[in-house]
Scaffold this active site. Sequence first.
Site, PDB file in Angstrom:
ATOM      1  N   ILE A  89      -8.251  -9.041   2.633  1.00  0.00           N
ATOM      2  CA  ILE A  89      -8.009  -8.658   1.242  1.00  0.00           C
ATOM      3  C   ILE A  89      -6.593  -8.102   1.184  1.00  0.00           C
ATOM      4  O   ILE A  89      -6.335  -7.004   1.654  1.00  0.00           O
ATOM      5  CB  ILE A  89      -9.054  -7.643   0.736  1.00  0.00           C
ATOM      6  CG1 ILE A  89      -9.324  -6.547   1.772  1.00  0.00           C
ATOM      7  CG2 ILE A  89     -10.353  -8.340   0.372  1.00  0.00           C
ATOM      8  CD1 ILE A  89     -10.252  -5.450   1.267  1.00  0.00           C
ATOM      9  N   ASP A 205       3.569 -10.300  -6.624  1.00  0.00           N
ATOM     10  CA  ASP A 205       4.926 -10.735  -6.970  1.00  0.00           C
ATOM     11  C   ASP A 205       4.875 -12.196  -7.400  1.00  0.00           C
ATOM     12  O   ASP A 205       4.129 -12.990  -6.819  1.00  0.00           O
ATOM     13  CB  ASP A 205       5.861 -10.617  -5.762  1.00  0.00           C
ATOM     14  CG  ASP A 205       5.920  -9.216  -5.193  1.00  0.00           C
ATOM     15  OD1 ASP A 205       6.867  -8.485  -5.519  1.00  0.00           O
ATOM     16  OD2 ASP A 205       5.012  -8.855  -4.423  1.00  0.00           O
TER      17      ASP A 205
END
Length: 236
Positions: A89, A205
């Site tokens: 994760i 991002d």
Amino acid sequence: MATPHIAANPGDFADTVLMPGDPLRAKHIAETYLANPVLVNDVRGMLGYTGEYRGRMLSVMGSGMGVPSISIYAHELFTQFNVKNIVRIGSCGSIRDEVKVRDIVIGMGAGTDSLVNRVRLNHYDFAAIADYDLLEPVVNAARRREARFHVGALFTTDLFYAADPGLTERLSAHGVKAVEMEAAGLYGVAAECGGKALALCTVSDHLLSGERLSPEERRTSFNDMVEIALEAAVGF
């Protein structure tokens, strides 16, 4: 029995381990979501915990950054601590217009510029793919939460600061959703050791638009991914 990198005893880890890159995020997840979390590893500051979630024992442990780091921990967990499932994760950078910041990418497969999987197979290519027994429950959990998610290919790179400015465009043209630094290595270790693995990553991002999350936004946005992984892991 302790290994060079994990000072734990047999039975300290649950069958399923969630692995964020940051050990402090592992600590946060354990203290926020697990009942009665117990610290089972702190060698080199790589914190690992085991606790209970909805009646099921689960573990969470940091992996560090990059293929070599996650490969070491995954190999030792699979081979020395009888771990069956590892779910990465983490974060990723989108390279597709439709994959937005805060979206979740579930890595059905992962290409890479690393040579680790080729070394395993005497320089032949290896199909680094997730295990379907983990993939399907995670997709179903994401659907139940009505999360924004995408299932597809990741690209695992050894270079955080890319040396080839044209690579992003070529990867995107081949349908790759996002770039990260661990999935292909994890999938290779799982295949070698007979374990099961999956990577799901929150887009922190956007490599095309330049949009990025602040540190605080990363913390809160990642909660959706963590909760999806936890919900699915109860049923593994």
